[in-house]
Design a protein around this motif. Sequence first.
Motif, PDB file in Angstrom:
ATOM      1  N   LYS A 169       0.831  -1.207   0.000  1.00  0.00           N
ATOM      2  CA  LYS A 169       0.000   0.000   0.000  1.00  0.00           C
ATOM      3  C   LYS A 169       0.871   1.266   0.000  1.00  0.00           C
ATOM      4  N   PHE A 170       1.801   1.326   0.960  1.00  0.00           N
ATOM      5  CA  PHE A 170       2.766   2.424   0.993  1.00  0.00           C
ATOM      6  C   PHE A 170       4.157   1.822   1.228  1.00  0.00           C
ATOM      7  N   CYS A 203      13.795  -1.348   3.655  1.00  0.00           N
ATOM      8  CA  CYS A 203      12.469  -0.986   3.156  1.00  0.00           C
ATOM      9  C   CYS A 203      11.462  -0.970   4.299  1.00  0.00           C
ATOM     10  N   TYR A 204      10.598   0.037   4.316  1.00  0.00           N
ATOM     11  CA  TYR A 204       9.476   0.104   5.261  1.00  0.00           C
ATOM     12  C   TYR A 204       8.206   0.029   4.441  1.00  0.00           C
ATOM     13  N   VAL A 205       7.432  -1.033   4.705  1.00  0.00           N
ATOM     14  CA  VAL A 205       6.292  -1.356   3.843  1.00  0.00           C
ATOM     15  C   VAL A 205       5.006  -1.415   4.660  1.00  0.00           C
ATOM     16  N   VAL A 206       3.971  -0.744   4.170  1.00  0.00           N
ATOM     17  CA  VAL A 206       2.622  -0.911   4.712  1.00  0.00           C
ATOM     18  C   VAL A 206       1.883  -1.851   3.765  1.00  0.00           C
ATOM     19  N   PRO A 207       1.560  -3.088   4.222  1.00  0.00           N
ATOM     20  CA  PRO A 207       0.881  -4.022   3.319  1.00  0.00           C
ATOM     21  C   PRO A 207      -0.614  -3.692   3.211  1.00  0.00           C
ATOM     22  N   GLU A 208      -1.201  -4.068   2.088  1.00  0.00           N
ATOM     23  CA  GLU A 208      -2.662  -3.998   1.963  1.00  0.00           C
ATOM     24  C   GLU A 208      -3.266  -4.982   2.962  1.00  0.00           C
ATOM     25  N   ASP A 209      -4.515  -4.743   3.361  1.00  0.00           N
ATOM     26  CA  ASP A 209      -5.193  -5.685   4.264  1.00  0.00           C
ATOM     27  C   ASP A 209      -5.174  -7.082   3.664  1.00  0.00           C
TER      28      ASP A 209
END
Lengths: 328, 328
Positions: A169-170, A203-209
Motif C-alpha cells: 500500500k505504501f 524498506c518500510y512497507v505498509v501491506p494492503e489488508d
Amino acid sequence: MENKIRIGIVGYGNLGKGVEESIQVNDDLELVAVFSRREPSSVNTLGANVKVESVTNVEQYKDKIDVMILCGGSATDLPEQGPELATIFNTIDSFDTHAKIPDYFAKMDEVTKKSGTVSIISVGWDPGMFSMNRLLGEAILPVGDTYTFWGKGLSQGHSDAVRRVEGVKFAVQYTIPIDEAVNRVRNGEHPDLATNEKHLRECYVVPEDGANTEKIEETIKTMPHYFADYHTTVHFITEDEFHANHTKMPHGGFVIRSGKTGEAHTQIMEFSLKLDSNPEYTASVLVAYARAAYKLNQSGDRGAKTVLDVPIGLLSAKSPATLRKELL
Amino acid sequence: MENKIRIGIVGYGNLGKGVEESIQVNDDLELVAVFSRREPSSVNTLGANVKVESVTNVEQYKDKIDVMILCGGSATDLPEQGPELATIFNTIDSFDTHAKIPDYFAKMDEVTKKSGTVSIISVGWDPGMFSMNRLLGEAILPVGDTYTFWGKGLSQGHSDAVRRVEGVKFAVQYTIPIDEAVNRVRNGEHPDLATNEKHLRECYVVPEDGANTEKIEETIKTMPHYFADYHTTVHFITEDEFHANHTKMPHGGFVIRSGKTGEAHTQIMEFSLKLDSNPEYTASVLVAYARAAYKLNQSGDRGAKTVLDVPIGLLSAKSPATLRKELL
C-alpha cells in the motif's frame, strides 16, 4: 537592496517549493513568478502573494526575469525545457542523468552561445557538490582513490519499485552506507568496493489488508538490479507509523579521497552531507548558482557551465573584498 | 605529454620539499629549478637531478618557468618575495596571516595587473580548502552557523612556545578538537563556542636532565594567550619516545555548516581533513593551483586571485569534457 536579482521558477513540485523558500532567505533575490503546466489557479504556492503563470506565457517575461530556475525532472522535462528556455533566459537546472550530461551540455552550450545567455546545468549535490569534491580529491591527491557513499537517504527510484509490488500500500526505501566500509576508507585503507559492498537497502512497507507479507518480502529481496545484489531488509509497519515517521525526504552521503603523498603519508579529504530534506537542500544550491549565473552573464559571459566552471566566490551576495576579509 | 607546465620552487623547507614530491606525481608538470637563499651547493634536494639556483638569479628564468611556487613564510618572506616575483612570473603562495590578506592581495593585484601575470595567493587548506567550504556553507545555507575545528594536529607556534620554557629540551603541542563540541554541532545544535571550548591542547615534553618538571608544567599551563585559557595537558616523555612518535607533522580539522531550510529542516555540510603530513598536503594544493594559474594566464587573465576566484575545473589536468563525463 535596490536592484534585486529577479528569479523565475519553472515547475512547482518539491524542488520548486524549495526554491521558493530559499529565495525568501536571500535578500538580494526576488521571486517574480512561478510557471506551471497546470492551470495557474490550481497551483497553491507556499507564499501568499506569489504570481503563478502558465508556462506557455513564459516569453512575456523575457525582460522581467534575470534567471530562470528549472525544477522539472531529468527524464523528460529538462531535455525539452532546458534548450527552449535557455534561448530566452539565463537558466539553472539539476539535470542528473549522469550518462546523458555530455549530450545535454553540448545542446545547452550551442543554444546559449547563440542567445548570449548563461546556463549552469547539473547543479545540486550529486551531481554538484559531490562532483566538485571528487575533482578536488583527484586534482590535489593524484595518488589515491575516491569513494562516494550515499545515504542514509530515501531513494525515490527504489521506493517506487517497492510500491509496484503486489500487496504493497505504501513504502519507502532507504539507502544506508555500510559503516564497516566507510570506516575502512576513513582509516586510509584502499579497499575495492562494489556499490553493494558499500550500501544496505532498508524498506518500510505498509501491506494492503490481508496481503501475503512473506511473498512481498521475497519479491522485494529477489528483485533484479534494485535489490537482488544487496543486503536488503524489509520492515512491515502500520499506516500510522508510515505517516508519522516515513514521509520526510532525508538524504546525504560522503565523498572521501584517500591519498598518499611523499614516501608514505596518508592524506584523507572528506565532504559529507546530512540532509533532513533532500529537495530543500538541492533547491538551496540551485538558488546560490542562480546568483552566479546572473553575475557571469552581467560580466559578458555566455554558454553552458557546470559547477566545475564557476568560481565559488560568485555564489555569495558579498563582495570579493568582503569574502577575502571574512572567509580566507 | 609534449609541453609540460614548467614550475619553479622558491624556498626549500618542508613546504618546498613537498612541492617537489607533488610535481613528481603530476605528469603534466615539470620542475625546472629550486631557488634558495642558501649557497646552492649546500641544498640537498630529494630528487637527484634537481637544479638548485641562488634566488638572486631568478630573473634569468623569466622565459623558462611558467609558474613560480613560493614556499617561504608569511611573516617576512612572502610580503617581500611575492610582489617582487609576481612582476616576472605567475605565482602561487600560501600567505596565511589572515588579518593581512586584504593588504597583501591589494599589493599583489597591483603588481600583476601591470606585469600581465596571475598570482593566486593564500592557497592551502586554511586559508584555502577551508575558506571555500566556509563560503559554500553560508552561500547555500544562509540561515545557519559555521564552525571551524582544527586538529588533531601539531601547532608550530604553540610547540615553539613550549620549547622556549626553561628546562625543555624537545617539545610538541597538539591541538585537539573536543569531541563533545564537535558532536553537538554535527547533531544540528547551534552552540556558541569560543575557541577554547572547541579545542584542547596536549603537550609532549622532553625535559633537560635534572629539570624541574613541576615547574615546567606550571609555566606551560599558565602561559597567557597560548595555554592559560585552554584545558591543557602536559606529558613528559623520553627523548627516544619523542623521536619515535612525535616528529611527524599531522594536522587536519573540520568545517561544519549547520543550517536550516524551509520550516525546520536541519541541513549539515561538513568538510574534513585528516593529514599525516601537513606540509605535504599544503604543497599538493599549491601544485594543483599552479596548473590553474598557468591556464588562467594562458587564457589572457591577469591579476591577483584567491581560491574563491578560480573555477575548480582548472585544477585538473583533464579536459572540461572529460571532467563532465567522469565526475559529474
